[in-house]
Design a protein around this motif. Structure first.
Motif, PDB file in Angstrom:
ATOM      1  N   VAL B 113      -9.915  37.728  -9.251  1.00 30.73           N
ATOM      2  CA  VAL B 113      -9.733  36.278  -9.245  1.00 30.73           C
ATOM      3  C   VAL B 113     -10.294  35.694  -7.939  1.00 30.73           C
ATOM      4  N   GLY B 114      -9.975  36.350  -6.827  1.00 36.42           N
ATOM      5  CA  GLY B 114     -10.456  35.873  -5.532  1.00 36.42           C
ATOM      6  C   GLY B 114     -11.977  35.813  -5.480  1.00 36.42           C
ATOM      7  N   GLY B 115     -12.607  36.826  -6.035  1.00 37.02           N
ATOM      8  CA  GLY B 115     -14.070  36.898  -6.004  1.00 37.02           C
ATOM      9  C   GLY B 115     -14.715  35.799  -6.824  1.00 37.02           C
ATOM     10  N   ILE B 116     -14.173  35.549  -8.005  1.00 36.40           N
ATOM     11  CA  ILE B 116     -14.809  34.544  -8.866  1.00 36.40           C
ATOM     12  C   ILE B 116     -14.575  33.134  -8.302  1.00 36.40           C
ATOM     13  N   ALA B 156      -1.580  36.346 -11.403  1.00 37.04           N
ATOM     14  CA  ALA B 156      -0.614  35.308 -11.041  1.00 37.04           C
ATOM     15  C   ALA B 156      -0.529  35.167  -9.524  1.00 37.04           C
ATOM     16  N   HIS B 157      -0.449  36.284  -8.845  1.00 39.44           N
ATOM     17  CA  HIS B 157      -0.316  36.285  -7.392  1.00 39.44           C
ATOM     18  C   HIS B 157      -1.439  35.475  -6.750  1.00 39.44           C
ATOM     19  N   TYR B 158      -2.657  35.745  -7.171  1.00 39.76           N
ATOM     20  CA  TYR B 158      -3.793  35.096  -6.513  1.00 39.76           C
ATOM     21  C   TYR B 158      -3.960  33.640  -6.947  1.00 39.76           C
ATOM     22  N   GLY B 159      -3.982  33.428  -8.266  1.00 42.83           N
ATOM     23  CA  GLY B 159      -4.231  32.081  -8.781  1.00 42.83           C
ATOM     24  C   GLY B 159      -3.127  31.100  -8.419  1.00 42.83           C
ATOM     25  N   LEU B 248      -5.425  33.145   2.760  1.00 41.07           N
ATOM     26  CA  LEU B 248      -6.621  33.023   3.589  1.00 41.07           C
ATOM     27  C   LEU B 248      -7.761  32.382   2.796  1.00 41.07           C
ATOM     28  N   GLU B 249      -7.854  32.744   1.530  1.00 36.41           N
ATOM     29  CA  GLU B 249      -8.927  32.164   0.724  1.00 36.41           C
ATOM     30  C   GLU B 249      -8.711  30.660   0.515  1.00 36.41           C
ATOM     31  N   LYS B 250      -7.449  30.265   0.413  1.00 37.78           N
ATOM     32  CA  LYS B 250      -7.143  28.836   0.278  1.00 37.78           C
ATOM     33  C   LYS B 250      -7.652  28.085   1.518  1.00 37.78           C
ATOM     34  N   LEU B 251      -7.435  28.668   2.683  1.00 39.01           N
ATOM     35  CA  LEU B 251      -7.912  28.030   3.911  1.00 39.01           C
ATOM     36  C   LEU B 251      -9.443  27.967   3.913  1.00 39.01           C
TER      37      LEU B 251
END
Lengths: 229, 746
Positions: B113-116, B156-159, B248-251
């Motif tokens: 999910v993080g990658g896409i 769920a965790h990532y999204g 971190l990705e949100k930032l």
């Protein structure tokens, strides 16, 4: 009704609250970055949902130390309105503006769905447009909404009529089967003794337009508008 | 020139990086010398199938990529981009994370999910929705249950944390995925067309910044890992799986989007597979420039890392940003606001060389284009699979008809592939951003675009049993069915992204499946005038039990110019008239009914007539625009009976199809089981208000589409002729409880 939406790193319902106030309610609203040491003049502070600081340490556990929180406390102390939604509620608990704590959902899983809530106190500035006992549909989305407090605190909340929303069946019964997270006494939202700081796990901003399936949450903004204009 | 090592040793190292002796010679020719160890590592990952598509490229070229509204074509950037009018564009892509999820389901799926997400926001787009297509083994197996729980929790965790709603998708269960689950994640973002950002390095002297997470040894060589089969020993590959940090990705997401209006950014690229190596050589290659970087300046989370490890690490949540010279302070200011550290690691140079230093020492010097674009291309051997004749010669009509059709319906609704996916989507925040107009469960997910009247409908789809039984027809149907789902909600298909999951391409039979599926997809795309805007290929999906079914997952995107003209998939009110649109044949081959009730996955799967399919779309879209449709649901697994039951399962209120005289609609030549549970393509169930019935019938006639009134919407019991009479409450419970009763209540 001038509103401020506080943005913490990791907030993700900030733009939803902003949209709800500006576009649905046509009220002035601005974002306030968490590092600010002053709040713009406003009637309502919204602490939005999300994962401030990625829920590291504990939900809301780091955000409470953001510089802006001192100002939010001062704002609350003067009797002006503060609403904490989901992660915002967790931050209010961590900062001591509301009593109690959050545990992980008893299923240990995140849950996102519409739930039925019973309005237990329609005498607040947040709920005056509801009828007491009214059952409304507002969605939840959290992994840690299992409200917990000691018996003395709970007794105090009940005595002070501070439980504002409870999870109920669609028919309005506060059964355990209607409790999505295991929270004490089916509590979904509480208010402080003074009646100006509300914390709730359900998301009223997600239920404020017909296109989203419910307008029940909008009544909170409407109640506030009548009290704060 | 970088310092060299012993030739025989480097050859051995090259082989251990998956490079063939011929590839090694080719590398020597490019460099004019023997490569260094870091260089071998760089070629090894960049020339792996995962990054270079060296086997699949000749076949992928068959797919149509052109379209008047395509702003960024497949393969040009991190994701394709399509103009949707009003100055807006959408960027979208689907990608697999199968291998990591097989070994470590939670982090494997989370980082997928993080990658896409990064692929989308590097285009300057705000991610607004996530979807996913998941496939697991049979839930009777504890491994499949563990994988399902882990994958769903990881997504769920990532999204949930990053605050992008997971609005839909698909989940299938079949023995073919035992031990090799498929986790395909899709993201769609919205941008202003003029704010499109590219992954490009240009402008000599422009600084190159590294932003985000520090580099560790995690995911070392993940791209090579993804280009191998899963074996018993794969658990030892666990260090190849990265660990995600959605916060971190949100930032990073917010900081990057905030950077766009400053004009300080020249290009942006995420570090995904092959990390630092891939992002530096690809941006330089696109900009026809060179780049000099110093790995000693790359922030690290572990001590003692070698240049090789820094170059190949696949640590998550890292970006490469090329800035406008002189505007470094703007970059640093935005990142420091978000508590992110931006480190200048190099600069854009003249020429075409990617030069990698470790402090003073040059460790690699390679033409950027050679790494990024000039991998060898292979023409793989192919052969029609031996199993095909056997499975296709099976005649389903030789099977007896069921005695109790009501019982069959219950068994189908109880099958985890057909059953309610509430257990899954309840764990995903599917409402954040307050744009989710259709909650999960409709034929396609639908979001609105605030500040515009438009809506975007998205569907992911693939029937892999069809693809196994007839790869060409299966590929065609995957595209058509995904489009049909989008059309059912009122969306006009504008583009698709695909995730092509197959076994080992070196097996000629697998490669044949691959080519035939792609050819089917191509023909469907051409007929519908829908371009392919990107995606990925995932080969080597094999476990010790064998290859998975060929699974070309389609992510179809449609646009509604007016979101108020959307059409839900569920019945809305009693009294509405139900039409069956399309013709029904004896299509039992490869059906769900055959698998569930007869234990057979054989026969010739349904054929798809593209001309008829297009006519159906035209009719449904026209009827939607004329506000004739109250609901519209596509017929797929489980056929007419399952579709009619599903139409009644709305969240608000159970409604029931009352079709007491359904027999009259059944063509004589069609068997009852085929009529009720067969999967003839190009069919829909629609409801219209009584007053509109005539208008709809007329419109169908004008469009040359067969339609039959089959009953009316009622309450209480589902009535399908003399064949089925069942309480909707019971059917609903069967359908809703199927997953929780197998994997546990949450």
């Amino acid at each position: 009704m001038k509103c401020s939406v506080v943005v913490f790193p990791g907030s993700n319902c900030d733009s939803d609250c902003f949209h709800s106030i500006r576009d649905v309610m046509s009220q002035p609203v601005e974002y306030v970055w968490h590092k600010e040491t002053t709040l713009p003049p406003c009637d309502l502070v919204i602490l939005p949902g999300g994962f401030s600081y990625g829920d590291y340490l504990r939900t809301g556990g780091i955000a409470r130390f953001s510089p802006v929180m001192r100002e939010v406390a001062r704002h609350a102390k003067t009797g002006r309105a503060v609403i904490g939604i989901c992660n915002g509620f967790q931050i209010l608990l961590e900062s001591g503006l509301l009593p109690g704590a959050m545990l992980r959902n008893r299923s240990l899983s995140f849950r996102c769905e519409y739930v039925s809530l019973r309005v237990e106190n329609s005498g607040t500035m947040f709920t005056k447009n509801f009828k007491k006992g009214e059952v409304v549909k507002i969605p939840i989305a959290h992994g840690e909404g299992n409200y917990f407090c000691d018996e003395k605190t709970l007794a105090g909340l009940l005595a002070g009529n501070q439980v504002v929303f409870r999870y109920v069946t669609p028919n309005g019964a506060a059964l355990d089967s209607a409790n999505p997270n295991g929270s004490a006494d089916n509590i979904a939202g509480i208010i402080n003794g003074k009646g100006n700081v509300l914390g709730m796990m359900p998301h009223p901003e997600r239920a404020a337009e017909t296109i989203l399936g419910s307008q029940d949450g909008k009544k909170i903004w409407e109640s506030l508008l009548e009290c704060l204009k | 020139m970088p310092e060299m090592t012993d030739t025989q040793l480097t050859r051995d190292i090259a082989r251990s990086h998956g490079l063939t002796p011929e590839e090694y010679e080719h590398i020597k020719k490019i460099l004019g010398r023997d490569p260094t160890v870091p260089e071998i590592g760089m070629f090894g990952v960049m020339w792996s199938e995962h990054c270079s598509y060296k086997c699949s490229r000749p076949v992928l070229k068959l797919l149509p990529r052109e379209g008047a509204k395509v702003l960024v074509k497949a393969g040009e950037e991190n994701a394709g981009v399509i103009d949707i009018g009003d100055g807006l564009a959408i960027a979208f892509k689907i990608e697999s994370h199968n291998h990591p999820s097989a070994v470590e389901p939670f982090q494997g799926a989370a980082t997928g999910v993080g990658g896409i997400l990064r692929d989308i926001f590097t285009m300057g787009a705000r991610p607004v929705l996530l979807m996913n297509s998941l496939r697991f083994g049979n839930l009777e197996s504890p491994v499949a249950r563990r994988l399902l729980r882990g994958v769903v929790a990881g997504i769920a965790h990532y999204g949930n944390c990053i605050g992008v709603p997971t609005v839909g998708g698909e989940v299938y269960f079949d023995e073919s995925y035992e031990g090799n689950p498929l986790v395909n994640a899709m993201c769609l973002g919205i941008l202003r067309s003029k704010e499109l950002v590219k992954g490009i390095a240009k402008g000599t002297g422009n600084p190159v910044f590294y932003v985000g997470s520090a580099t560790g040894r995690d995911g070392l060589g993940g791209a090579s890992f993804a280009s191998r089969e899963i074996t018993e020993a794969s658990n030892q590959d666990r260090p190849s799986v990265q660990v995600g940090d959605p916060f971190l990705e949100k930032l990073l997401l917010e900081a990057c989007l905030e950077m766009i209006p400053t004009g300080a950014m020249v290009g942006l690229q995420d570090m995904g597979a092959a990390g630092f190596t891939c992002s530096t050589c690809e941006t330089a290659a696109r900009g026809l420039a060179g780049m000099t970087v110093d790995v000693a300046r790359v922030p690290r989370r572990e001590t003692g890392m070698t240049p090789y490890e820094v170059l190949l690490s696949e640590s998550q949540e890292r970006m490469l940003l090329i800035a406008e010279k002189g505007k470094e302070d703007v970059i640093e200011k935005v990142f420091s606001k978000w508590d992110l550290h931006a480190e200048k690691v190099g600069e854009v140079t003249e020429g075409n060389l990617l030069k990698v230093y470790d402090g003073e020492k040059l460790v690699a010097e390679i033409p950027a284009k050679a790494l990024a674009d000039e991998s060898p291309v292979y023409v793989c051997a192919e052969k029609e699979p031996a199993y095909l004749k056997e499975v296709q010669s099976f005649d389903p009509l030789s099977l007896p008809e069921p005695k109790d059709c009501g019982e069959v319906l219950k068994r189908l609704l109880d099958h985890p592939s057909i059953a309610s996916k509430e257990w899954v989507y309840r764990q995903y925040d599917h409402m954040v951003r307050t744009d989710t107009v259709f909650l999960p469960g409709h034929d396609a997910a639908l979001i609105r675009i605030k500040g515009s009247k438009k809506g975007v409908a998205v569907s992911t789809d693939c029937n892999s049993v069809y693809c196994y039984l007839d790869p060409y027809e299966g590929g065609k149907i995957a595209v058509a069915e995904a489009a049909r789902n989008v059309v059912a909600t009122g969306g006009v298909p504008v583009g698709l992204t695909n995730c092509l999951n197959f076994g080992n391409p070196m097996d000629p039979e697998i490669f044949w499946q691959f080519r035939r599926c792609v050819e089917g997809m191509r023909d469907a795309c051409l007929a519908m005038n829908v371009p392919v805007t990107g995606g990925n290929v995932s080969f080597y999906n094999e476990s010790p039990q064998g290859a998975i079914y060929p699974t070309p997952t389609i992510g179809m995107v449609g646009v509604l110019d007016d979101v108020d003209l959307r059409v839900p998939s569920f019945f809305q009110k009693e009294g509405d008239v139900i039409f069956l649109v399309g013709e029904t044949g004896n299509d039992l081959g490869g059906t769900h009914y055959l698998a569930v009730c007869h234990g057979v996955k054989k026969g010739i799967p349904p054929r798809l007539d593209l001309e008829k399919e297009k006519k159906l779309y035209d009719l449904i879209l026209k009827a939607g625009r004329d506000r004739l449709l109250v609901s519209c649901h596509d017929l797929s697994e489980g056929g007419l009976a399952v579709a009619l039951a599903e139409c009644g399962f709305s969240r608000e209120k159970l409604l029931a199809a009352h079709c007491p005289e359904l027999e009259k609609v059944k063509p004589d030549a069609v068997r009852t089981d085929a009529f009720l549970f067969g999967e003839t393509q190009t069919r829909m169930v629609v409801t219209v208000e009584k007053e509109s019935a005539e208008a709809f019938r007329k419109l169908a006639g004008e469009n040359g589409v067969l339609c039959a009134e089959i009953g009316a919407v009622g309450a209480g019991k589902l009535k399908l002729g003399k064949w089925i009479e069942a309480s909707m409450k019971e059917l609903h419970a069967e359908w809703r409880e199927a997953l929780p009763k197998r994997v546990g209540v949450i």
